[in-house]
Each structure stands twice: as structure tokens, then as C-alpha cells.
Design a protein around this motif. Structure first.
Motif, PDB file in Angstrom:
ATOM      1  N   THR A 110       0.828  -1.193   0.000  1.00 61.38           N
ATOM      2  CA  THR A 110       0.000   0.000   0.000  1.00 61.38           C
ATOM      3  C   THR A 110       0.868   1.250   0.000  1.00 61.38           C
ATOM      4  O   THR A 110       1.990   1.249   0.485  1.00 61.38           O
ATOM      5  CB  THR A 110      -0.881  -0.024   1.253  1.00 61.38           C
ATOM      6  N   ALA A 139      -5.780  10.047   0.440  1.00 71.48           N
ATOM      7  CA  ALA A 139      -5.819   8.583   0.445  1.00 71.48           C
ATOM      8  C   ALA A 139      -7.112   8.072  -0.178  1.00 71.48           C
ATOM      9  O   ALA A 139      -7.116   7.101  -0.945  1.00 71.48           O
ATOM     10  CB  ALA A 139      -5.666   8.056   1.872  1.00 71.48           C
ATOM     11  N   ARG A 143      -7.428   5.734  -3.559  1.00 73.06           N
ATOM     12  CA  ARG A 143      -8.159   4.463  -3.594  1.00 73.06           C
ATOM     13  C   ARG A 143      -9.218   4.470  -4.688  1.00 73.06           C
ATOM     14  O   ARG A 143      -9.408   3.460  -5.379  1.00 73.06           O
ATOM     15  CB  ARG A 143      -8.799   4.179  -2.227  1.00 73.06           C
ATOM     16  N   ARG A 144      -9.891   5.596  -4.865  1.00 74.67           N
ATOM     17  CA  ARG A 144     -10.906   5.670  -5.913  1.00 74.67           C
ATOM     18  C   ARG A 144     -10.294   5.528  -7.303  1.00 74.67           C
ATOM     19  O   ARG A 144     -10.966   5.054  -8.232  1.00 74.67           O
ATOM     20  CB  ARG A 144     -11.689   6.980  -5.812  1.00 74.67           C
ATOM     21  N   THR A 147      -5.436   2.996  -6.635  1.00 72.18           N
ATOM     22  CA  THR A 147      -4.164   2.863  -5.946  1.00 72.18           C
ATOM     23  C   THR A 147      -4.423   2.597  -4.467  1.00 72.18           C
ATOM     24  O   THR A 147      -5.007   3.450  -3.789  1.00 72.18           O
ATOM     25  CB  THR A 147      -3.325   4.149  -6.084  1.00 72.18           C
ATOM     26  N   PRO A 148      -4.030   1.451  -3.929  1.00 74.89           N
ATOM     27  CA  PRO A 148      -4.245   1.183  -2.501  1.00 74.89           C
ATOM     28  C   PRO A 148      -3.465   2.188  -1.661  1.00 74.89           C
ATOM     29  O   PRO A 148      -2.255   2.369  -1.844  1.00 74.89           O
ATOM     30  CB  PRO A 148      -3.722  -0.247  -2.314  1.00 74.89           C
ATOM     31  N   ARG A 150      -3.418   4.435   2.378  1.00 74.57           N
ATOM     32  CA  ARG A 150      -3.975   4.766   3.682  1.00 74.57           C
ATOM     33  C   ARG A 150      -3.042   5.736   4.381  1.00 74.57           C
ATOM     34  O   ARG A 150      -1.877   5.905   3.983  1.00 74.57           O
ATOM     35  CB  ARG A 150      -4.205   3.521   4.540  1.00 74.57           C
TER      36      ARG A 150
END
Length: 286
Positions: A110, A139, A143-144, A147-148, A150
Motif C-alpha cells: 500500500t 488517500a 483508492r478511488r 491505488t491502494p 492509507r
């Protein structure tokens, strides 16, 4: 409570553009273009502090962009968080070399966004932590887009520091030297993927350099511990082999931990910011 009330009023009350004051729009097309209308680029302050990672910025710190960042940070214009987070996400992707969604596909983990921490007194005075808020929005945007990502808020101030405003580059470095540390239990989180330091603004680079120093120190310490443990196990394994006990020999050889991979934080640390001074953007530099 103050942050919750601002969130509610931002949703209910009509707002003017925080960049130029255009009526009934949180961010007008012209100010949005100033923030996100160009490809993020690498930025380097002069002089460049030792230990500064490669930094990418979304926009020059001037005019509308300056006003937007100050509105979000100092005046609590929380409706800007999504737009600022999207700009920051673009700078993060630029720093990753455009790999984007391929990060997860290659099994490399990630993307960990590590916010540069604000002083506790500043967070209390503002009623929110603007950098962490923008990191969370970035973040989500990553993700949208596949791309992972956090947020890993693993940095904290270990001692009080003076207000950076008005300090030159040398004094900023001295003010921040040794001021940050990784939280207890934060070290193991840093080995889970690509680590990207994030902040709203880079001027002299002192804050990012100090944050990078803190991350590298804890990564190097963990690497030394892993190496020492591995060395002890393999040495003991060799001793067992000398005894001629086949079952014990196999247990030590096959049970020894794998040699740790190169330190991701130390070798591939990156940084991303929303804005930086115009003269820090690379132009025909070798």
C-alpha cells in the motif's frame, strides 16, 4: 466540537470561492485550475537541506493557491478539503513515477501517506489538523483511482519548537533538528508499502527533511535488530551443523528467518506537497 460545527455549516450555508470570492461556489473554475490545472512537478529548495527526499508539488505557492491553503488551515474552510486532497493525491502519484494502480498489482504494498505533524498548540488553536485532514482526503482519492493507500500518522513532536514564520532556512533547520520522532508502535507500519511524507506546503524543506530523518532513524534501528537476530540464528544453525545431528541441522537451516529486504523507507522515501515557491520548481536543472 468546533470542527464538527464547521463541517455542518459548510454543508448548509452557501459559500463564496475561498480563492477569489466568486459568489455561491466553494471553488471557482479559475481557482481550481490554479490548484490542479497543471501536472505536478518535482521541487527543490535552494539551498537544499541534507536528507530531503524527492518532493513533488501540485502548484506554485502564489495568489489563489496561497489563499486557498490559508483559508483551509487558518480559517477552517473545510469544504476545500476534498479539492486539496485531490491535488495532493496527484503530487503523490507523480512522486511514485506514475505507477498508480500498478503499486498493488506488483505486490509492493500500500501507499502509506505519513503527514508531517503540526504542533499541538497549533492544532488546538485551529480546531483541526489540516495536514492530516488533507492526507485522509488524498488517500481516499488514490483508492478511488485504483491505488491502494492509507494514512499512517506515525510522527509526533518530541519537544516544543518555535513558530517557523520569519525564520530563514538555517534557523528553521536548527529549530526542527531532532524535534520529531516515530510513535511507539509506528515503526512496523512503515514496512507495509511505499512511504510518502505529505504536507500542505514546502518552503525551505526543513520540516520534510526532519520528518525524513525520523523515519529513516527508526527504519535503520529496526534493520539492525533484524540483522542481529538473523545473524544469531544462522550462527547457532552452523553450530548445530557441526554436531552432526541431521534433524537439528535441518530445523535450524530451514527454520531461520529470511534475510530482510532492503530498507524501503531509507532507500525509496518520497514526499508530496500541495504547493511550493515558484523558484523551487525545477527548470532546466541538471
Amino acid at each position: 466540537m468546533r470542527g464538527w460545527w464547521r463541517d455542518l455549516t459548510d454543508l448548509v450555508l452557501p459559500a463564496d470561492c475561498a480563492g477569489c470570492g466568486a459568489p455561491r461556489t466553494v471553488l471557482c473554475p479559475r481557482c481550481r485550475a490554479a490548484l490542479c490545472g497543471r501536472a505536478p512537478r518535482r521541487v527543490r529548495p535552494v539551498p537544499e537541506p541534507a536528507g530531503l527526499p524527492v518532493v513533488h508539488a501540485a502548484a506554485p505557492y502564489a495568489e489563489e493557491v496561497r489563499t486557498l491553503l490559508l483559508a483551509h488551515k487558518e480559517r477552517g474552510a473545510l469544504a476545500l478539503t476534498g479539492e486539496l486532497g485531490a491535488a495532493l493525491a496527484g503530487a503523490v502519484l507523480a512522486g511514485l513515477g506514475g505507477c498508480g494502480a500498478d503499486v498493488g498489482e506488483r505486490g509492493s504494498g500500500t501507499v502509506l501517506l505519513v503527514p508531517v505533524p503540526s504542533a499541538r498548540w497549533a492544532v488546538r488553536a485551529r480546531g483541526h489538523d489540516p495536514v492530516r485532514r488533507m492526507a485522509l482526503a488524498a488517500a481516499g482519492e488514490l483508492r478511488r483511482s485504483g491505488t491502494p493507500a492509507r494514512v499512517a500518522a506515525v510522527l509526533r513532536q518530541r519537544r516544543p519548537v518555535a513558530d517557523q514564520a520569519g525564520l530563514d532556512a538555517r534557523r528553521r533547520l536548527a529549530n526542527l533538528a531532532g524535534a520529531l520522532e516515530v510513535t511507539a508502535g509506528g515503526g512496523p507500519l512503515l514496512g507495509a508499502g511505499h512511504v510518502v511524507l505529505v504536507d500542505d506546503l514546502m518552503t525551505t524543506g526543513a520540516s520534510l527533511a526532519e520528518a525524513a530523518r525520523a523515519l529513516r532513524d527508526v527504519a535503520e534501528e529496526r534493520s539492525r535488530v533484524r540483522t542481529a537476530v538473523y545473524g544469531a540464528v544462522t550462527r547457532e544453525g552452523r553450530d548445530e551443523q557441526r554436531t552432526g545431528a541431521r534433524t537439528e541441522r535441518e530445523k535450524w537451516v530451514h527454520g531461520a528467518p529470511e534475510k530482510p529486504s532492503p530498507n524501503t523507507v531509507g532507500h525509496a522515501l518520497r514526499a508530496a506537497v500541495i504547493a511550493a515557491p515558484r523558484d523551487s520548481f525545477e527548470i532546466n536543472r541538471n
